[in-house]
Design a protein around this motif. Structure first.
Motif, PDB file in Angstrom:
ATOM      1  N   GLU A  53       0.828  -1.206   0.000  1.00 22.47           N
ATOM      2  CA  GLU A  53       0.000   0.000   0.000  1.00 22.47           C
ATOM      3  C   GLU A  53       0.863   1.256   0.000  1.00 22.47           C
ATOM      4  OE1 GLU A  53      -3.375   1.868   2.878  1.00 22.47           O
ATOM      5  OE2 GLU A  53      -3.409  -0.304   2.550  1.00 22.47           O
ATOM      6  N   PHE A  54       0.425   2.237  -0.768  1.00 26.24           N
ATOM      7  CA  PHE A  54       1.141   3.515  -0.884  1.00 26.24           C
ATOM      8  C   PHE A  54       0.383   4.596  -0.141  1.00 26.24           C
ATOM      9  CE2 PHE A  54       1.263   7.602  -3.142  1.00 26.24           C
ATOM     10  CZ  PHE A  54       2.578   7.937  -2.938  1.00 26.24           C
ATOM     11  N   GLU A  55       1.126   5.418   0.580  1.00 30.12           N
ATOM     12  CA  GLU A  55       0.541   6.601   1.207  1.00 30.12           C
ATOM     13  C   GLU A  55       1.409   7.789   0.829  1.00 30.12           C
ATOM     14  OE1 GLU A  55      -0.540   8.255   5.602  1.00 30.12           O
ATOM     15  OE2 GLU A  55      -0.767   6.109   5.209  1.00 30.12           O
ATOM     16  N   ALA A  56       0.788   8.782   0.202  1.00 28.33           N
ATOM     17  CA  ALA A  56       1.532   9.953  -0.278  1.00 28.33           C
ATOM     18  C   ALA A  56       2.073  10.771   0.893  1.00 28.33           C
ATOM     19  CB  ALA A  56       0.629  10.833  -1.139  1.00 28.33           C
ATOM     20  N   SER A  57       3.171  11.443   0.640  1.00 28.58           N
ATOM     21  CA  SER A  57       3.762  12.334   1.650  1.00 28.58           C
ATOM     22  C   SER A  57       2.828  13.506   1.892  1.00 28.58           C
ATOM     23  CB  SER A  57       5.104  12.876   1.158  1.00 28.58           C
ATOM     24  OG  SER A  57       5.991  11.830   0.902  1.00 28.58           O
ATOM     25  N   ASP A  58       2.706  13.862   3.129  1.00 27.23           N
ATOM     26  CA  ASP A  58       1.857  15.011   3.466  1.00 27.23           C
ATOM     27  C   ASP A  58       2.744  16.209   3.776  1.00 27.23           C
ATOM     28  OD1 ASP A  58      -0.436  16.446   3.929  1.00 27.23           O
ATOM     29  OD2 ASP A  58      -0.673  15.745   5.978  1.00 27.23           O
ATOM     30  N   ILE A  59       3.639  16.493   2.844  1.00 21.35           N
ATOM     31  CA  ILE A  59       4.591  17.589   3.015  1.00 21.35           C
ATOM     32  C   ILE A  59       4.315  18.627   1.933  1.00 21.35           C
ATOM     33  CG2 ILE A  59       7.013  18.251   2.945  1.00 21.35           C
ATOM     34  CD1 ILE A  59       7.669  15.365   3.797  1.00 21.35           C
ATOM     35  N   THR A  60       4.223  19.873   2.337  1.00 22.39           N
ATOM     36  CA  THR A  60       4.000  20.953   1.382  1.00 22.39           C
ATOM     37  C   THR A  60       5.065  22.011   1.586  1.00 22.39           C
ATOM     38  OG1 THR A  60       1.635  20.545   1.448  1.00 22.39           O
ATOM     39  CG2 THR A  60       2.343  22.663   0.581  1.00 22.39           C
ATOM     40  N   TYR A  61       5.778  22.290   0.519  1.00 18.22           N
ATOM     41  CA  TYR A  61       6.789  23.339   0.562  1.00 18.22           C
ATOM     42  C   TYR A  61       6.285  24.604  -0.126  1.00 18.22           C
ATOM     43  CZ  TYR A  61      10.124  19.800   1.994  1.00 18.22           C
ATOM     44  OH  TYR A  61      10.770  18.811   2.686  1.00 18.22           O
ATOM     45  N   PHE A  62       5.460  24.415  -1.141  1.00 16.80           N
ATOM     46  CA  PHE A  62       5.013  25.548  -1.943  1.00 16.80           C
ATOM     47  C   PHE A  62       3.650  26.010  -1.467  1.00 16.80           C
ATOM     48  CE2 PHE A  62       2.965  27.458  -5.664  1.00 16.80           C
ATOM     49  CZ  PHE A  62       3.883  28.439  -5.948  1.00 16.80           C
ATOM     50  N   ASP A  63       3.625  27.176  -0.842  1.00 15.53           N
ATOM     51  CA  ASP A  63       2.379  27.803  -0.392  1.00 15.53           C
ATOM     52  C   ASP A  63       2.302  29.166  -1.072  1.00 15.53           C
ATOM     53  OD1 ASP A  63       0.186  28.858   0.863  1.00 15.53           O
ATOM     54  OD2 ASP A  63       1.143  29.037   2.820  1.00 15.53           O
ATOM     55  N   PRO A  64       1.482  29.301  -2.101  1.00 19.16           N
ATOM     56  CA  PRO A  64       1.439  30.549  -2.871  1.00 19.16           C
ATOM     57  C   PRO A  64       1.137  31.788  -2.040  1.00 19.16           C
ATOM     58  CG  PRO A  64      -0.056  28.911  -3.799  1.00 19.16           C
ATOM     59  CD  PRO A  64       0.554  28.312  -2.581  1.00 19.16           C
ATOM     60  N   THR A  65       0.449  31.621  -0.923  1.00 23.89           N
ATOM     61  CA  THR A  65       0.106  32.786  -0.110  1.00 23.89           C
ATOM     62  C   THR A  65       1.343  33.415   0.542  1.00 23.89           C
ATOM     63  OG1 THR A  65      -0.360  31.407   1.825  1.00 23.89           O
ATOM     64  CG2 THR A  65      -2.211  31.933   0.366  1.00 23.89           C
ATOM     65  N   ARG A  66       2.440  32.647   0.634  1.00 20.22           N
ATOM     66  CA  ARG A  66       3.669  33.204   1.204  1.00 20.22           C
ATOM     67  C   ARG A  66       4.353  34.174   0.249  1.00 20.22           C
ATOM     68  NH1 ARG A  66       7.312  28.541   1.891  1.00 20.22           N
ATOM     69  NH2 ARG A  66       8.846  30.195   2.014  1.00 20.22           N
ATOM     70  N   PHE A  67       3.981  34.132  -1.013  1.00 21.34           N
ATOM     71  CA  PHE A  67       4.710  34.881  -2.035  1.00 21.34           C
ATOM     72  C   PHE A  67       3.880  35.997  -2.650  1.00 21.34           C
ATOM     73  CE2 PHE A  67       6.096  30.414  -2.023  1.00 21.34           C
ATOM     74  CZ  PHE A  67       7.362  30.611  -1.515  1.00 21.34           C
ATOM     75  N   VAL A  68       3.084  36.651  -1.840  1.00 27.90           N
ATOM     76  CA  VAL A  68       2.232  37.732  -2.313  1.00 27.90           C
ATOM     77  C   VAL A  68       2.886  39.073  -1.991  1.00 27.90           C
ATOM     78  CG1 VAL A  68      -0.041  38.800  -2.077  1.00 27.90           C
ATOM     79  CG2 VAL A  68       0.178  36.320  -2.005  1.00 27.90           C
ATOM     80  N   LEU A  69       2.966  39.925  -2.997  1.00 26.77           N
ATOM     81  CA  LEU A  69       3.484  41.274  -2.788  1.00 26.77           C
ATOM     82  C   LEU A  69       2.414  42.124  -2.115  1.00 26.77           C
ATOM     83  CD1 LEU A  69       5.196  41.773  -6.250  1.00 26.77           C
ATOM     84  CD2 LEU A  69       6.328  41.331  -4.070  1.00 26.77           C
ATOM     85  N   ASP A  70       2.811  43.186  -1.456  1.00 29.45           N
ATOM     86  CA  ASP A  70       1.866  44.035  -0.721  1.00 29.45           C
ATOM     87  C   ASP A  70       0.756  44.553  -1.614  1.00 29.45           C
ATOM     88  OD1 ASP A  70       3.328  43.627   1.577  1.00 29.45           O
ATOM     89  OD2 ASP A  70       4.490  45.465   1.356  1.00 29.45           O
ATOM     90  N   ALA A  73      -1.581  41.802  -2.294  1.00 33.47           N
ATOM     91  CA  ALA A  73      -2.344  41.440  -1.091  1.00 33.47           C
ATOM     92  C   ALA A  73      -3.580  42.322  -0.949  1.00 33.47           C
ATOM     93  CB  ALA A  73      -1.469  41.541   0.150  1.00 33.47           C
ATOM     94  N   THR A  74      -3.435  43.591  -1.231  1.00 34.51           N
ATOM     95  CA  THR A  74      -4.577  44.511  -1.149  1.00 34.51           C
ATOM     96  C   THR A  74      -5.636  44.126  -2.169  1.00 34.51           C
ATOM     97  OG1 THR A  74      -3.130  46.287  -0.402  1.00 34.51           O
ATOM     98  CG2 THR A  74      -5.262  46.940  -1.298  1.00 34.51           C
ATOM     99  N   ALA A  75      -5.210  43.850  -3.394  1.00 34.52           N
ATOM    100  CA  ALA A  75      -6.158  43.459  -4.445  1.00 34.52           C
ATOM    101  C   ALA A  75      -6.836  42.135  -4.091  1.00 34.52           C
ATOM    102  CB  ALA A  75      -5.440  43.353  -5.788  1.00 34.52           C
TER     103      ALA A  75
END
Length: 135
Positions: A53-70, A73-75
């Motif tokens: 049985e396979f279980e996928a990794s529950d690891i996330t490195y890419f979170d687009p909300t971390r890369f929002v310019l000011d 963010a307002t828009a």
């Protein structure tokens, strides 16, 4: 004068440097995420060959909300507020429709019960034992 233009240029340069750093961080996180996903694919194929049985990794490195310019963010915040208002209006209309339908259903049940009671009393009045005798 020239000092204002110099200050504006420095601010714009700072914004560009900040955006470049965000892009670099985003690229790094994206590549890490791709590596994890690729590794999961290899592990899945290997485990399937062995009927495990396979279980996928529950690891996330890419979170687009971390890369929002000011400015972005307002828009985004304004758009989210607009969408929230639209959702609330739609929800209100849907709840009203549900309440209207419930009222109609209850009214229909009352009418059906009254018709059943009338039919029962007419059958008793004419000495019919059940609806089969009506035919």
């Amino acid at each position: 004068g020239w000092r204002t233009r110099l200050r504006d240029a420095d601010e714009k340069l700072h914004k560009v440097e900040h955006a470049q750093q965000l892009m670099n961080d985003m690229r790094e996180a994206y590549h890490k995420e791709i590596l994890v996903l690729r590794d999961d694919l290899y592990r899945k194929a290997d485990l399937e060959r062995r009927n495990e049985e396979f279980e996928a990794s529950d690891i996330t490195y890419f979170d687009p909300t971390r890369f929002v310019l000011d400015d972005d963010a307002t828009a985004i915040r304004q758009r989210a507020e607009t969408l929230q208002r639209l959702y609330e209006n739609c929800k209100k209309q849907c709840l009203q429709r549900v309440n209207d339908l419930r009222y109609q259903l209850e009214t229909a049940k009352i009418h059906t019960n009254r018709k059943d009671m009338l039919l029962t009393s007419l059958m008793q009045l004419h000495s019919y034992k059940n609806e089969g005798h009506l035919e």
